[in-house]
Design an enzyme around this catalytic site. Sequence first.
Site, PDB file in Angstrom:
ATOM      1  N   GLU A 271       0.853  -1.193   0.000  1.00 33.80           N
ATOM      2  CA  GLU A 271       0.000   0.000   0.000  1.00 33.80           C
ATOM      3  C   GLU A 271       0.885   1.239   0.000  1.00 33.80           C
ATOM      4  O   GLU A 271       1.859   1.303   0.755  1.00 33.80           O
ATOM      5  CB  GLU A 271      -0.898   0.073   1.247  1.00 33.80           C
ATOM      6  CG  GLU A 271      -2.030  -0.910   1.315  1.00 33.80           C
ATOM      7  CD  GLU A 271      -2.883  -0.689   2.573  1.00 33.80           C
ATOM      8  OE1 GLU A 271      -2.743   0.387   3.215  1.00 33.80           O
ATOM      9  OE2 GLU A 271      -3.666  -1.582   2.916  1.00 33.80           O
ATOM     10  N   LYS A 328     -15.648   4.224   5.589  1.00 32.24           N
ATOM     11  CA  LYS A 328     -14.513   3.938   6.455  1.00 32.24           C
ATOM     12  C   LYS A 328     -14.529   4.877   7.665  1.00 32.24           C
ATOM     13  O   LYS A 328     -14.777   6.076   7.529  1.00 32.24           O
ATOM     14  CB  LYS A 328     -13.196   4.102   5.687  1.00 32.24           C
ATOM     15  CG  LYS A 328     -12.960   3.028   4.632  1.00 32.24           C
ATOM     16  CD  LYS A 328     -11.547   3.076   4.087  1.00 32.24           C
ATOM     17  CE  LYS A 328     -10.562   2.521   5.082  1.00 32.24           C
ATOM     18  NZ  LYS A 328      -9.201   2.360   4.498  1.00 32.24           N
ATOM     19  N   GLU A 334      -9.049   9.128   5.636  1.00 33.07           N
ATOM     20  CA  GLU A 334      -9.270   7.694   5.439  1.00 33.07           C
ATOM     21  C   GLU A 334     -10.298   7.420   4.345  1.00 33.07           C
ATOM     22  O   GLU A 334     -10.283   6.354   3.726  1.00 33.07           O
ATOM     23  CB  GLU A 334      -9.729   7.044   6.745  1.00 33.07           C
ATOM     24  CG  GLU A 334      -8.636   6.872   7.774  1.00 33.07           C
ATOM     25  CD  GLU A 334      -7.568   5.890   7.317  1.00 33.07           C
ATOM     26  OE1 GLU A 334      -7.924   4.801   6.835  1.00 33.07           O
ATOM     27  OE2 GLU A 334      -6.373   6.222   7.421  1.00 33.07           O
TER      28      GLU A 334
END
Length: 396
Positions: A271, A328, A334
């Site tokens: 990521e 989320k 986020e």
Amino acid sequence: MDSSSRLWTRMVPIFLVYILFSSEFRFLQFGTSLGINYGQVANNLPTPTQVVSILTSLKVTKTRIYDTNPQVLTAFANSSIEITVTVPNDQIALMTNPSQALQWISTNVKTYFPATHITGIAVGNEIDSTEDEALKANLVPAMASMHAALVQLGLDSYIYISTATSLGALETSFPPSMGSFKAELVPQMSQYLNFLAQTKSPFWINAYPYFAYKDDPTRVELNYVLLNPNNGMVDPYTHLHYDNMLYAQVDAVIFAMARLGYGGIPVHVSETGWPSKGDTNEIGATIDNARVYNRNLLVRQLRSEGTPLRPNLKLEVYLFALFNEDLKPGPTSERNYGLYRPDGTMAYNLGLTSLSSTSTASISLTSSASSETKMGFGSLRNLILVCALIFHALRR
């Protein structure tokens, strides 16, 4: 510190460089390309079939999902897209049971393979950052049980098992040559790295230069974290030059692994990304910065770049994320890492179309052939570099 101790401090990173450069030949078996993480914590995402079309149009051939959604796995059948599936953290304890692991893989992997090109299984995500000691203890046994199930089903040659580790697992990350894991994680990391070495699987790291900038914007140069042109930094022990933080973070992980005796394991970025929106205290979370970071990352992928420590091995990167995920929890950032909004419209213009159409290489490059061609020159250059570094350290 006496003179012999100072010499040893200088020599350890250099010795590790020699080991790491010499192990570069081991990595040619891993094809590398840009991937995109496909999270689904949202209530109005495009259908999985539409997602396949989006990824195909972007010429992205690798993706990772955070579950084993049957609709997704069915939609990806007969596409050219490689997919990594995930065992949720709350199911890891079950996977320590060999029969449960076999059942999980039979149901969630074998059912769809090979029509759906499943190439990896992520066992949990950032287990290193949890305070659940039982979960940490179960991780490697679960991975071992799942690998045994793959062997039993004849799938171990096609699918590897790993887990995504957070950058927070490092005790030291700067300079990269001093990279080391936190002392309390060393026993677990040693078991985990041994598993990866035995199964020839990559180490996955979640690396976000954004967080370093957000936490200390006065000391961390924005251009350095955005992969823009800048003066960069030189590692004082290896004399390797770094023009961006992402590559420095990856090399710090490689040095940390080498300190435990596992310098030959490839590192993939599972990521990385940059939020296009954040709360007032989330400095740097803007559309402009997100566009610049992700575009620069794509350009470097098109160039088949490796890190300064492993220049002949293209760094495999999974961008986070394909979509903004509106459900989320946590700070605003986020919910705003996506290239696309949940309704399928672009969050900002990244220029992907022009990148894929004007370049002689697509976004999804495989580097095994080019690396093999360059290896003869690279090994000579690496040998000269190592000799020069040793000579310089001895003179000092």
